[in-house]
Design a protein around this motif. Structure first.
Motif, PDB file in Angstrom:
ATOM      1  N   ILE A  97      37.909  34.430  49.125  1.00 41.40           N
ATOM      2  CA  ILE A  97      37.338  35.460  48.258  1.00 41.40           C
ATOM      3  C   ILE A  97      36.254  34.873  47.362  1.00 41.40           C
ATOM      4  O   ILE A  97      35.145  35.399  47.275  1.00 41.40           O
ATOM      5  CB  ILE A  97      38.437  36.112  47.393  1.00 41.40           C
ATOM      6  CG1 ILE A  97      39.462  36.824  48.270  1.00 41.40           C
ATOM      7  CG2 ILE A  97      37.810  37.091  46.399  1.00 41.40           C
ATOM      8  CD1 ILE A  97      40.646  37.389  47.494  1.00 41.40           C
ATOM      9  N   ARG A 119      32.297  35.809  46.713  1.00 38.04           N
ATOM     10  CA  ARG A 119      31.982  36.309  45.382  1.00 38.04           C
ATOM     11  C   ARG A 119      30.837  35.480  44.781  1.00 38.04           C
ATOM     12  O   ARG A 119      29.911  36.029  44.181  1.00 38.04           O
ATOM     13  CB  ARG A 119      33.222  36.210  44.494  1.00 38.04           C
ATOM     14  CG  ARG A 119      33.259  37.205  43.373  1.00 38.04           C
ATOM     15  CD  ARG A 119      34.686  37.513  42.979  1.00 38.04           C
ATOM     16  NE  ARG A 119      35.424  36.357  42.538  1.00 38.04           N
ATOM     17  CZ  ARG A 119      35.356  35.863  41.305  1.00 38.04           C
ATOM     18  NH1 ARG A 119      34.550  36.427  40.411  1.00 38.04           N
ATOM     19  NH2 ARG A 119      36.073  34.834  40.956  1.00 38.04           N
ATOM     20  N   ARG A 169      36.293  41.792  56.886  1.00 35.87           N
ATOM     21  CA  ARG A 169      35.930  40.571  56.166  1.00 35.87           C
ATOM     22  C   ARG A 169      34.509  40.155  56.503  1.00 35.87           C
ATOM     23  O   ARG A 169      33.751  39.726  55.628  1.00 35.87           O
ATOM     24  CB  ARG A 169      36.905  39.437  56.509  1.00 35.87           C
ATOM     25  CG  ARG A 169      38.211  39.505  55.745  1.00 35.87           C
ATOM     26  CD  ARG A 169      38.963  38.179  55.773  1.00 35.87           C
ATOM     27  NE  ARG A 169      39.225  37.712  57.113  1.00 35.87           N
ATOM     28  CZ  ARG A 169      40.235  38.116  57.861  1.00 35.87           C
ATOM     29  NH1 ARG A 169      41.080  39.004  57.407  1.00 35.87           N
ATOM     30  NH2 ARG A 169      40.398  37.637  59.069  1.00 35.87           N
ATOM     31  N   LEU A 207      36.899  42.195  44.065  1.00 39.84           N
ATOM     32  CA  LEU A 207      37.275  40.874  44.566  1.00 39.84           C
ATOM     33  C   LEU A 207      37.894  40.053  43.430  1.00 39.84           C
ATOM     34  O   LEU A 207      38.878  39.335  43.625  1.00 39.84           O
ATOM     35  CB  LEU A 207      36.049  40.142  45.114  1.00 39.84           C
ATOM     36  CG  LEU A 207      35.448  40.682  46.412  1.00 39.84           C
ATOM     37  CD1 LEU A 207      34.215  39.877  46.790  1.00 39.84           C
ATOM     38  CD2 LEU A 207      36.459  40.626  47.545  1.00 39.84           C
ATOM     39  N   THR A 222      41.589  37.895  43.123  1.00 41.73           N
ATOM     40  CA  THR A 222      41.810  36.486  42.767  1.00 41.73           C
ATOM     41  C   THR A 222      42.622  36.401  41.486  1.00 41.73           C
ATOM     42  O   THR A 222      43.435  35.503  41.327  1.00 41.73           O
ATOM     43  CB  THR A 222      40.481  35.730  42.597  1.00 41.73           C
ATOM     44  OG1 THR A 222      39.651  36.428  41.700  1.00 41.73           O
ATOM     45  CG2 THR A 222      39.779  35.586  43.925  1.00 41.73           C
TER      46      THR A 222
END
Lengths: 115, 115
Positions: free
Chosen positions: A87, A91, B22, B80, B84
DNA sequence: AGGCTATTCAACTGTCAGGTTGAATAGGAC
DNA sequence: GTCCTATTCAACCTGACAGTTGAATAGCCT
């Protein structure tokens, strides 16, 4: 990005796409536990919880040990780390592009989108 | 953790549990793109890609704008970030517990597992 | 051995995700 | 208006997933 990586990410993200499994992960972050203990907060059968654990195990998110007739479940933080790594990578790519676009616009307002 | 948060996390994790989606996210990290461009690397129909984009949109991972007959897709990095944040929280809880357990064992080897 | 606990296997069910094809909409370009 | 492009809607098929119940296994405990 190999197909293997893909499948591993598939399984890991899919494993976390369920509130029961996320709660199991949350519980395990505080230490290992057996199926009964993990099932206790949920209104579903023990067998269902056992299946959830299996999904987490296949995803590499947890490991199991043996302790007499118990089979305690342990969190495997490396798998969590792989997810954040994926991720965060994209990002950051996005953010960096955004910044450089900002800089470009600041110096020449005639440029728009995707130089 | 509210039920709303749960559903949002469900959708976001599920959205990333698919290699096509993805890859779309990966592509979008380099800048916005239309459906045709996003579909190009994949051997599936345009309609299927359109559905994938819809899933990402419902998960809050992307947003869409309008540009004539095009409807460019943009990455929404905040979503996103929420992922996380969730993962890292429990990763850190686990690590901290692990460290303090280590310290405990170091000072008194008689203690084992879950004080 | 027999019983108790913890956990899994197996078979079955309902729902939903991902894919397809074919028709429809939206908006330039000629 | 007519054509071309970009995208979506609708109906349908297939397979996988989450749950169930009932039976089976593994390993203490007396």
């Amino acid at each position: 990005m190999t197909q293997d990586d893909d499948e591993r990410l598939d399984r890991a993200f899919l494993a976390l796409a369920d509130p029961v499994r996320r709660q199991i992960v949350a519980r395990l972050s505080r230490g290992p536990a057996g199926v009964n203990e993990l099932a206790e907060p949920h209104a579903i059968s023990l067998q269902a919880v056992s299946k959830h654990i299996h999904v987490l195990e296949q995803a590499g998110l947890v490991t199991r040990t043996r302790d007499a007739q118990r089979r305690p479940v342990h969190l495997a933080p490396e798998a969590l780390e792989r997810l954040t790594a994926w991720i965060d990578h994209y990002r950051l790519v996005h953010e960096r592009r955004f910044r450089s676009l900002d800089a470009l616009l600041a110096q020449d307002p005639a440029q728009q989108e995707d130089p």
